[in-house]
Design an enzyme around this catalytic site. Sequence first.
Site, mmCIF file in Angstrom:
data_model
loop_
_atom_site.group_PDB
_atom_site.id
_atom_site.type_symbol
_atom_site.label_atom_id
_atom_site.label_comp_id
_atom_site.label_asym_id
_atom_site.label_seq_id
_atom_site.Cartn_x
_atom_site.Cartn_y
_atom_site.Cartn_z
ATOM 1 N N LYS A 68 -13.884 4.042 -20.998
ATOM 2 C CA LYS A 68 -14.352 4.508 -22.304
ATOM 3 C C LYS A 68 -15.751 3.995 -22.632
ATOM 4 O O LYS A 68 -16.412 4.518 -23.524
ATOM 5 C CB LYS A 68 -13.349 4.145 -23.386
HETATM 6 C C1 LIG Z 1 -7.894 5.761 -22.868
HETATM 7 C C2 LIG Z 1 -7.393 5.351 -21.576
HETATM 8 C C3 LIG Z 1 -6.722 6.237 -20.739
HETATM 9 C C4 LIG Z 1 -6.417 7.653 -21.169
HETATM 10 O O1 LIG Z 1 -7.589 8.447 -21.271
HETATM 11 P P1 LIG Z 1 -7.568 9.783 -22.128
HETATM 12 O O2 LIG Z 1 -8.964 10.264 -22.118
HETATM 13 O O3 LIG Z 1 -7.101 9.400 -23.493
HETATM 14 O O4 LIG Z 1 -6.632 10.705 -21.459
HETATM 15 C C5 LIG Z 1 -6.319 5.799 -19.500
HETATM 16 N N1 LIG Z 1 -6.552 4.528 -19.095
HETATM 17 C C6 LIG Z 1 -7.183 3.655 -19.871
HETATM 18 C C7 LIG Z 1 -7.395 2.283 -19.371
HETATM 19 C C8 LIG Z 1 -7.646 4.033 -21.119
HETATM 20 O O5 LIG Z 1 -8.276 3.151 -21.876
#
Ligand SMILES: *Cc1c(COP(=O)(O)O)cnc(C)c1O
Length: 437
Positions: free
Chosen positions: A113
């Site tokens: 993210k």
């Molecule tokens: C947010 C997150 C996900 C999921 O991603 P999405 O875009 O919400 O599908 C998977 N793994 C981790 C570590 C995350 O922080």
Amino acid sequence: MQYISTRGGIETAVALEDAIMAGTAPDGGLYIPGQLPAADLDRIPVNAPIDKVALELLKPFFAGSELTDSLEDICTQAFNFPAPLHTISDSNGKRNEHLSVLELFHGPTAAFKDFGARFLAATMSKIIQQRGDSEATIVVATSGDTGGAVAAAFHKQPGTRVVVLFPEGRVSPRQQHQLTCWGDNIISLAVKGEFDDCQRLAKELFANTKASNKFNLCSANSINVGRLLPQSVYYAKTSLDYQAAHGKSSNYIVPTGNLGNAFACAWAKQRGLPIGELILATNANRSIPDYLEKGEWQPRNSIATLASAMDVGNPSNMERLRNLWGDANELSNRLRAFSVTDEAIQTRIVTEFKDYGIAWCPHTATAFEVYRNLPEDERQQAHWIIAATAHAAKFDEIVEPLIGTPIAIPEELAHLLEWPASFDTIEPSIDEVISRL
Ligand SMILES: *Cc1c(COP(=O)(O)O)cnc(C)c1O
């Protein structure tokens, strides 16, 4: 390039800046480009650094925008850490030619993210500066990783402040620290409820015209188109690099919750990047696999699992995916999705560590579980890339007892963990949030 709502036609069109600052469209839909531009692959040099790939790949999305001249700067700021592709050795020590891992956890908060958050922060702050707008308040509902990445990306960015809403007791201690250690322009609120309550609160806030205007509210959730754009970059880069080296396209397995990361991969594929199959790995929240199987979209409340950043019962980006590739019937020809239980996540973490010497976070482990369960011939006939979405050290309280040994903390994370934390706990009501602004 104009952006339109998933729920409306051309009459909903706005400029990129407006789509980013608004977050969602006024009709409740999500912004998508009026027309998805094919990628001009000739313009992307082989093995170019990731910020250069980003610049070329994202140019068409910025065409005609007031931000065109800032894009290079934004890419340099946002893509200042790598997304390396690593091969994995088999248990006999031989390199597995058919599997690579895309490490998306080398940013400031050790999760994928960081890419979206840093790109969004850089873009928003350019917009605010260029327009001479008043201070923007970024509202972010988080099931764990989003809030930390967004807080890190916006911390001390002039003209911005951030309100982080996270579900009390539903995030890991280290995650919580990354949501609450900032101070300055970051307000952290623990909501008595679950992630879906946080997401609902954020939606209600935006729908509240008075609050929205007064505080110049902006969204930083994965529904913001400014988060999705940069996430397509690492799929583009790795698929191109792999194709240049081996003359083949790559299949991807993406751990999936709110469907932001996997949707960005779908975009990259649709734009013509050498991406073969896309498989979504979900935890026990199985709305997506059930939809593909049964053909009926049934969002539900989220269930708490070990892969907590994927605890989403009603993935927002489903609306974009259906818009791109159609409903269940068509969609199930385009991709597959598998649900992984907590028990399987645990066993997978143990086995991968035992057999290959690597500790994966619970989210990445869902994708490994899906990969290892694919029929042998599928695994041998294609090149698979597993998206590793977070560093295992973020989920030490889950992973360490399973593997029976401490995980070394990456430097960035170690640094953050030394900062003192502070936050307020609130009832899941919009008035309580507004009173904290
Ligand atoms: C947010 C997150 C996900 C999921 O991603 P999405 O875009 O919400 O599908 C998977 N793994 C981790 C570590 C995350 O922080």
